[in-house]
Write an enzyme that holds these catalytic residues in place. Structure first.
Site, PDB file in Angstrom:
ATOM      1  N   ASP A  52     -14.909 -18.211  -5.407  1.00  0.00           N
ATOM      2  CA  ASP A  52     -15.827 -19.279  -5.840  1.00  0.00           C
ATOM      3  C   ASP A  52     -15.370 -20.654  -5.349  1.00  0.00           C
ATOM      4  O   ASP A  52     -16.199 -21.502  -5.019  1.00  0.00           O
ATOM      5  CB  ASP A  52     -15.923 -19.298  -7.370  1.00  0.00           C
ATOM      6  CG  ASP A  52     -16.702 -18.114  -7.902  1.00  0.00           C
ATOM      7  OD1 ASP A  52     -17.667 -17.699  -7.236  1.00  0.00           O
ATOM      8  OD2 ASP A  52     -16.348 -17.603  -8.977  1.00  0.00           O
ATOM      9  N   GLY A  53     -14.041 -20.853  -5.313  1.00  0.00           N
ATOM     10  CA  GLY A  53     -13.504 -22.130  -4.835  1.00  0.00           C
ATOM     11  C   GLY A  53     -13.924 -22.388  -3.389  1.00  0.00           C
ATOM     12  O   GLY A  53     -14.205 -23.529  -3.013  1.00  0.00           O
ATOM     13  N   ARG A  57     -15.970 -25.580  -2.084  1.00  0.00           N
ATOM     14  CA  ARG A  57     -15.474 -26.449  -1.011  1.00  0.00           C
ATOM     15  C   ARG A  57     -16.503 -26.517   0.121  1.00  0.00           C
ATOM     16  O   ARG A  57     -16.738 -27.566   0.706  1.00  0.00           O
ATOM     17  CB  ARG A  57     -14.158 -25.917  -0.420  1.00  0.00           C
ATOM     18  CG  ARG A  57     -12.924 -25.866  -1.340  1.00  0.00           C
ATOM     19  CD  ARG A  57     -12.403 -27.198  -1.760  1.00  0.00           C
ATOM     20  NE  ARG A  57     -13.087 -27.690  -2.935  1.00  0.00           N
ATOM     21  CZ  ARG A  57     -12.891 -27.281  -4.187  1.00  0.00           C
ATOM     22  NH1 ARG A  57     -11.992 -26.369  -4.455  1.00  0.00           N
ATOM     23  NH2 ARG A  57     -13.576 -27.797  -5.205  1.00  0.00           N
ATOM     24  N   ASN A 126     -20.473 -27.564 -10.045  1.00  0.00           N
ATOM     25  CA  ASN A 126     -19.999 -26.988 -11.309  1.00  0.00           C
ATOM     26  C   ASN A 126     -19.932 -28.026 -12.426  1.00  0.00           C
ATOM     27  O   ASN A 126     -20.596 -27.912 -13.423  1.00  0.00           O
ATOM     28  CB  ASN A 126     -18.593 -26.405 -11.147  1.00  0.00           C
ATOM     29  CG  ASN A 126     -18.590 -24.920 -10.843  1.00  0.00           C
ATOM     30  OD1 ASN A 126     -19.633 -24.277 -10.876  1.00  0.00           O
ATOM     31  ND2 ASN A 126     -17.426 -24.375 -10.557  1.00  0.00           N
ATOM     32  N   GLU A 127     -19.060 -29.029 -12.217  1.00  0.00           N
ATOM     33  CA  GLU A 127     -18.825 -29.973 -13.319  1.00  0.00           C
ATOM     34  C   GLU A 127     -18.070 -31.220 -12.901  1.00  0.00           C
ATOM     35  O   GLU A 127     -17.435 -31.258 -11.844  1.00  0.00           O
ATOM     36  CB  GLU A 127     -18.054 -29.304 -14.471  1.00  0.00           C
ATOM     37  CG  GLU A 127     -16.561 -29.112 -14.298  1.00  0.00           C
ATOM     38  CD  GLU A 127     -16.151 -27.947 -13.418  1.00  0.00           C
ATOM     39  OE1 GLU A 127     -15.679 -28.229 -12.300  1.00  0.00           O
ATOM     40  OE2 GLU A 127     -16.275 -26.800 -13.808  1.00  0.00           O
ATOM     41  N   ALA A 167     -17.942 -21.453 -15.683  1.00  0.00           N
ATOM     42  CA  ALA A 167     -16.623 -21.777 -15.135  1.00  0.00           C
ATOM     43  C   ALA A 167     -15.749 -22.430 -16.216  1.00  0.00           C
ATOM     44  O   ALA A 167     -15.583 -21.876 -17.301  1.00  0.00           O
ATOM     45  CB  ALA A 167     -16.804 -22.654 -13.891  1.00  0.00           C
ATOM     46  N   TYR A 168     -15.224 -23.593 -15.963  1.00  0.00           N
ATOM     47  CA  TYR A 168     -14.323 -24.291 -16.895  1.00  0.00           C
ATOM     48  C   TYR A 168     -15.007 -24.460 -18.261  1.00  0.00           C
ATOM     49  O   TYR A 168     -14.388 -24.283 -19.323  1.00  0.00           O
ATOM     50  CB  TYR A 168     -13.997 -25.658 -16.282  1.00  0.00           C
ATOM     51  CG  TYR A 168     -12.758 -26.358 -16.776  1.00  0.00           C
ATOM     52  CD1 TYR A 168     -12.045 -25.911 -17.882  1.00  0.00           C
ATOM     53  CD2 TYR A 168     -12.291 -27.501 -16.112  1.00  0.00           C
ATOM     54  CE1 TYR A 168     -10.906 -26.582 -18.304  1.00  0.00           C
ATOM     55  CE2 TYR A 168     -11.152 -28.172 -16.529  1.00  0.00           C
ATOM     56  CZ  TYR A 168     -10.469 -27.706 -17.627  1.00  0.00           C
ATOM     57  OH  TYR A 168      -9.347 -28.367 -18.043  1.00  0.00           O
TER      58      TYR A 168
HETATM   59  P1  NAD Z   1     -10.808 -21.081  -7.575  1.00  0.00           P
HETATM   60  O1  NAD Z   1     -11.548 -20.190  -6.676  1.00  0.00           O
HETATM   61  O2  NAD Z   1      -9.367 -20.864  -7.836  1.00  0.00           O
HETATM   62  O3  NAD Z   1     -11.595 -21.153  -8.960  1.00  0.00           O
HETATM   63  C1  NAD Z   1     -10.927 -21.143 -10.176  1.00  0.00           C
HETATM   64  C2  NAD Z   1     -11.588 -20.124 -11.094  1.00  0.00           C
HETATM   65  O4  NAD Z   1     -12.853 -20.614 -11.513  1.00  0.00           O
HETATM   66  C3  NAD Z   1     -11.827 -18.778 -10.401  1.00  0.00           C
HETATM   67  O5  NAD Z   1     -11.520 -17.755 -11.321  1.00  0.00           O
HETATM   68  C4  NAD Z   1     -13.319 -18.847 -10.101  1.00  0.00           C
HETATM   69  O6  NAD Z   1     -13.916 -17.562  -9.993  1.00  0.00           O
HETATM   70  C5  NAD Z   1     -13.839 -19.602 -11.291  1.00  0.00           C
HETATM   71  N1  NAD Z   1     -15.132 -20.239 -11.067  1.00  0.00           N
HETATM   72  C6  NAD Z   1     -15.436 -21.257 -10.228  1.00  0.00           C
HETATM   73  N2  NAD Z   1     -16.744 -21.553 -10.307  1.00  0.00           N
HETATM   74  C7  NAD Z   1     -17.265 -20.688 -11.207  1.00  0.00           C
HETATM   75  C8  NAD Z   1     -18.568 -20.514 -11.754  1.00  0.00           C
HETATM   76  N3  NAD Z   1     -19.582 -21.313 -11.405  1.00  0.00           N
HETATM   77  N4  NAD Z   1     -18.739 -19.543 -12.697  1.00  0.00           N
HETATM   78  C9  NAD Z   1     -17.713 -18.762 -13.087  1.00  0.00           C
HETATM   79  N5  NAD Z   1     -16.456 -18.883 -12.625  1.00  0.00           N
HETATM   80  C10 NAD Z   1     -16.250 -19.853 -11.699  1.00  0.00           C
HETATM   81  O7  NAD Z   1     -10.981 -22.486  -6.906  1.00  0.00           O
HETATM   82  P2  NAD Z   1     -10.971 -23.965  -7.410  1.00  0.00           P
HETATM   83  O8  NAD Z   1     -11.311 -24.783  -6.285  1.00  0.00           O
HETATM   84  O9  NAD Z   1      -9.743 -24.301  -8.157  1.00  0.00           O
HETATM   85  O10 NAD Z   1     -12.214 -23.913  -8.413  1.00  0.00           O
HETATM   86  C11 NAD Z   1     -12.597 -25.067  -9.084  1.00  0.00           C
HETATM   87  C12 NAD Z   1     -13.225 -24.635 -10.370  1.00  0.00           C
HETATM   88  O11 NAD Z   1     -12.256 -24.031 -11.195  1.00  0.00           O
HETATM   89  C13 NAD Z   1     -13.710 -25.806 -11.145  1.00  0.00           C
HETATM   90  O12 NAD Z   1     -15.019 -26.192 -10.767  1.00  0.00           O
HETATM   91  C14 NAD Z   1     -13.617 -25.317 -12.572  1.00  0.00           C
HETATM   92  O13 NAD Z   1     -14.859 -24.882 -13.078  1.00  0.00           O
HETATM   93  C15 NAD Z   1     -12.679 -24.131 -12.511  1.00  0.00           C
HETATM   94  N6  NAD Z   1     -11.562 -24.370 -13.443  1.00  0.00           N
HETATM   95  C16 NAD Z   1     -11.490 -23.611 -14.550  1.00  0.00           C
HETATM   96  C17 NAD Z   1     -10.488 -23.846 -15.498  1.00  0.00           C
HETATM   97  C18 NAD Z   1     -10.445 -23.003 -16.734  1.00  0.00           C
HETATM   98  O14 NAD Z   1     -11.274 -22.080 -16.831  1.00  0.00           O
HETATM   99  N7  NAD Z   1      -9.566 -23.291 -17.682  1.00  0.00           N
HETATM  100  C19 NAD Z   1      -9.565 -24.873 -15.301  1.00  0.00           C
HETATM  101  C20 NAD Z   1      -9.664 -25.636 -14.145  1.00  0.00           C
HETATM  102  C21 NAD Z   1     -10.670 -25.380 -13.209  1.00  0.00           C
END
Ligand code: NAD
Length: 269
Positions: A52-53, A57, A126-127, A167-168
């Site tokens: 997803d990241g 990107r 996302n956010e 996601a987050y």
């Molecule tokens: P990444 O691919 O490592 O993504 C981090 C995780 O977020 C992965 O497990 C991914 O599958 C999941 N994710 C991302 N978008 C999603 C969505 N729309 N629905 C469900 N899961 C989703 O790469 P990254 O660049 O670090 O990703 C950034 C995203 O990571 C941020 O937009 C944020 O939503 C997420 N995030 C989550 C947490 C948490 O859950 N505690 C903390 C920080 C960031």
């Protein structure tokens, strides 16, 4: 199918993703397409190979382009990455035949204002997360359409799109909003509720035409982090951010109409 047969390929750089991207390149080129790793704004398709990241990107790198996106999943979780590596031939066949739906994914627009009245513009798929640069409590006045709702105190405020709700936002206790729903969600991270502070403990779902303003209290001394789809932007002289649903959106190819719910069940339940 338009005359133009250019495809943009983007990967997360892992060995597996690079091998899959090369396989896609050869298969599309055998069908008369031009597939390469430079971004061509006239392309008919953006292919994102990774997790997803990688999709996030790629969307930022291509400037939230109107060219449709598709995700090939070589990671673990794949909420944007519908196509597994085992389905590549089927995906190419369906794409060439035009056998897919187009999903519109809404974006957020964030305008950051500094204390010098400078304005910085961002989009998010996302956010946005607004927090202190260090571990200190952030104090934010929350306005909805200029109505003061609360003075938030806690770790952070997270504002997510329906696509970002899984996601987050989901980890922070927010609701899952189906991707085509109109609106966005404000979710508190570790809100403080005491005699001194009364912060909303639960997420709030707002209509897409509402403007949400988060204004940092002047007594906060630490810098402000605006985290945009996982990318940190440090704003030293942050004053406020105004967030609303953007007039722009992105298009994502969808091959299986049941995929969203199958994915929710597979990943979360
Ligand atoms: P990444 O691919 O490592 O993504 C981090 C995780 O977020 C992965 O497990 C991914 O599958 C999941 N994710 C991302 N978008 C999603 C969505 N729309 N629905 C469900 N899961 C989703 O790469 P990254 O660049 O670090 O990703 C950034 C995203 O990571 C941020 O937009 C944020 O939503 C997420 N995030 C989550 C947490 C948490 O859950 N505690 C903390 C920080 C960031």
């Amino acid at each position: 199918m338009s005359e133009n047969k250019i495809i943009n390929l983007m990967t997360n750089g892992s060995e597996k993703s690079l091998i899959i991207a090369e396989e896609l390149k050869h298969k599309f080129e055998a069908l008369g397409y031009t597939a390469n790793y430079d971004i061509d704004e006239n392309a008919v398709l953006n292919i994102c190979v990774g997790g997803d990241g990688t999709f996030l990107r790629a969307v930022h790198k291509t400037g939230f382009s109107s060219t449709p996106y598709v995700g090939i999943n070589t990671g673990t979780l794949g909420f944007f990455q519908e196509i597994s590596v085992l389905e590549i031939d089927k995906f190419i066949k369906n794409f060439v035949a035009g056998d897919y739906d187009m999903e519109k994914l809404d974006l957020l627009e964030g305008r950051v204002y500094s204390r010098e009245h400078k304005e910085y513009f961002h989009n998010a798929l996302n956010e946005f997360v607004i927090r202190s640069e260090d571990t200190s409590i952030i104090h934010l006045d929350v306005f909805i359409d200029d109505n003061h709702l609360q003075t938030f105190a806690g770790d952070a405020l997270l504002v997510s799109t329906p696509s970002g709700s899984t996601a987050y936002n989901y980890s922070a206790g927010g609701a899952v909003l189906y991707r085509s729903l109109k609106g966005y969600q404000l979710t508190p991270l570790a809100p403080i509720n005491s005699k001194a502070y009364r912060s909303l403990l639960n997420p709030l779902v707002l209509p897409s035409d509402s403007v949400l303003t988060l204004k940092r209290r002047p007594e906060d001394k630490a810098g402000t982090l605006v985290i945009n789809d996982g990318l940190n932007v440090l704003c030293d002289n942050f004053d406020s951010i105004k967030i609303k649903t953007s007039d722009k959106w992105i298009n994502k190819l969808q091959f299986n109409n049941n995929w969203y719910w199958l994915n929710i069940k597979d990943k979360f339940i």
